[in-house]
Design an enzyme around this catalytic site. Structure first.
Site, PDB file in Angstrom:
ATOM      1  CB  SER A   1       7.116   2.403   3.984  1.00  0.00           C
ATOM      2  OG  SER A   1       5.764   2.517   3.734  1.00  0.00           O
TER       3      SER A   1
ATOM      4  CE1 TYR B   1      -3.749  -2.268   0.006  1.00  0.00           C
ATOM      5  CE2 TYR B   1      -2.691  -3.327   1.886  1.00  0.00           C
ATOM      6  CZ  TYR B   1      -3.652  -3.329   0.894  1.00  0.00           C
ATOM      7  OH  TYR B   1      -4.505  -4.390   0.761  1.00  0.00           O
ATOM      8  CB  CYS B   2       2.910   3.037   1.829  1.00  0.00           C
ATOM      9  SG  CYS B   2       3.914   4.517   1.884  1.00  0.00           S
ATOM     10  N   PRO B   3       5.047   1.997  -0.792  1.00  0.00           N
ATOM     11  CG  PRO B   3       6.806   1.953  -2.354  1.00  0.00           C
ATOM     12  CD  PRO B   3       6.367   1.377  -1.048  1.00  0.00           C
TER      13      PRO B   3
END
Lengths: 81, 375
Positions: free
Chosen positions: B291, A18-20
């Site tokens: 991330s 979902y991130c990135p």
């Protein structure tokens, strides 16, 4: 755009990212790829079906296919330049 | 006696060492951590050095004081891993043996990948954050452009967060009407996370921050003050902030452990390096599609420490579920929190002072709670 399977030179499993997110993973892979190479991305993010073709079109690469898989989509792109 | 060798004393490596030291006996496991530097730096504070009043010295502590006394700390640069013989070589000539190796080698900034980068600023290391702070102090009017010079990069929300911080800086100085802020998003939306993007878009619109989407910076022309994208667009600037391209650590590339970007192929659930049953990777150095942030390394490190202890005891291993929790500071002491894992995207949470103070509190608890593996 084809819906037939295409053999990818590199496959990125971005399911659950979902991130990135899958598009950033794809952009990274396209930058690293050689011209003509095919990159496939697995995405469970529904937004990828919109985002990835939008970016591929803007960056003037080639969208080869979007295939439905069990619980995710496989999006296949060729680096054109 | 098993030797656990940890390469890198950032957030991931330090937490692995400290939890392992607590969970295991010194008679069974020797824990060694190697880092080229003897200082630990709190990287999430860089943004407040560049755009706020954070003092650099408050972000730095001696790594030795942050580690459990049982951990042997070697200040030396690890230069090569021989995975077959289970050796690590160091710059000073040491050869360190291991039974379990934890790669916590982080990411390298590689600004030279972007032609013309010398005209840009960033806040991804302390020295550069200070240079940006000085440049902003002397900037009274014109156009500031913020963009991204390569993927992946640490803390995907940080560039849009920095655009909001710039708005805060210039409103406080009474100069906002003389300064244009222009954010270049690499994606077809303003924020990396789709579910949170509408919230951040509204925030940026309310602050009058201009956005150009699908702009991945490829080159900078310092003569014409123009930045150009791989998508074929160009934009002019007066002051340019560009997240530098990142690569995996040199030791990863020199040891043949990395992919084309120098990132270590890592199973996203077991956190083991693919093809190496006794090697784990934590944090920024992996190729896991999540991330690159301390907020990720923090949770990965707990799983790795517990699994190494469990492996040695012959117990069942846990799996990482992709947990990440971070914050987005929109300026004016208002923030949101972002929490997700591999199965559940984050839900947008309205900005509030509560989450701003939550972010500040995490910064304070980092040294005594997070790094010790209690948080």
């Amino acid at each position: 755009m084809s819906t037939q399977p295409v053999k990818a030179d590199r496959t990125i499993d971005a399911r659950g990212s979902y991130c990135p997110g899958p598009l950033m993973e794809l952009i990274k892979a396209i930058k690293e790829a050689k011209v003509g190479e095919v990159v496939a991305v697995y995405s469970s993010d529904s937004g990828s079906r919109r985002d990835i073709p939008l970016w591929v079109n803007k960056a003037k690469h080639e969208m080869l296919g979007i295939m439905d898989r069990e619980g995710f989509a496989e999006l296949v792109v060729r680096k054109s330049h | 006696m098993k030797n656990v060798l940890i390469l890198g004393g950032g957030v991931g490596g330090t937490i692995v060492a400290n939890i392992l030291a607590r969970k295991t006996s010194a008679e069974n496991i020797k824990i060694t951590l190697v880092d080229a530097k003897d200082k630990h730096v709190y990287q999430p504070g860089f943004i407040y050095v560049a755009f706020g009043n954070e003092k650099p010295e408050s972000l730095i502590k001696d790594e030795r004081k942050l580690l459990n006394k049982r951990v042997e700390f070697i200040v030396d640069e690890a230069t090569k891993v021989d995975a077959e013989k289970k050796h690590v070589f160091t710059k000073s000539g040491k050869v360190l043996d291991y039974d379990y190796l934890v790669m916590a080698t982080g990411a390298r900034l590689n600004a030279a990948e972007v032609p013309g980068y010398e005209d840009a600023f960033h806040f991804y290391d302390l020295e550069s954050a200070l240079k940006l702070r000085d440049a902003l102090k002397n900037f009274n009017q014109g156009k500031i452009v913020i963009g991204i010079g390569g993927l992946p990069y640490k803390c995907p929300p940080a560039p849009s967060e920095s655009a909001c911080q710039l708005d805060y800086v210039f409103r406080q100085r009474g100069l906002r009407d003389k300064v244009d802020i222009h954010y270049l998003s690499p994606l077809p939306r303003v924020f990396p996370i789709e579910s949170v993007s509408p919230l951040i878009q509204k925030v940026m619109e309310s602050k009058g921050i201009a956005v150009t989407e699908m702009f991945n910076i490829e080159t900078i022309d310092p003569k014409t003050k123009t930045v150009s994208s791989l998508e074929g667009e160009s934009i002019q600037y007066d002051l340019l902030i560009v997240v530098p391209p990142h690569r995996g650590a040199k030791i990863v590339e020199d040891s043949g452990l990395g992919d084309r970007g120098g990132w270590i192929p890592t199973d996203k659930h077991t956190l083991k390096v693919k093809g190496h049953g006794n090697m784990y990777a934590v944090g920024d150095c992996t190729d896991i599609p999540t991330s690159k942030a301390g907020a990720t390394a923090h949770y990965e490190a707990k799983i790795i420490a517990e699994n190494i202890a469990a492996e040695i005891k012959g117990e069942r291993l846990k799996e990482y579920d992709g947990k990440v929790r971070c914050f987005f500071d929109a300026g004016f002491k208002r923030a949101t929190t972002i929490s997700f894992n591999f199965d559940h995207p984050p839900k947008p949470i309205p900005l509030s002072r509560h989450w701003y103070w939550g972010k500040m509190l995490v910064g304070k608890l980092y040294w005594r709670v997070v790094l010790k593996g209690y948080g």
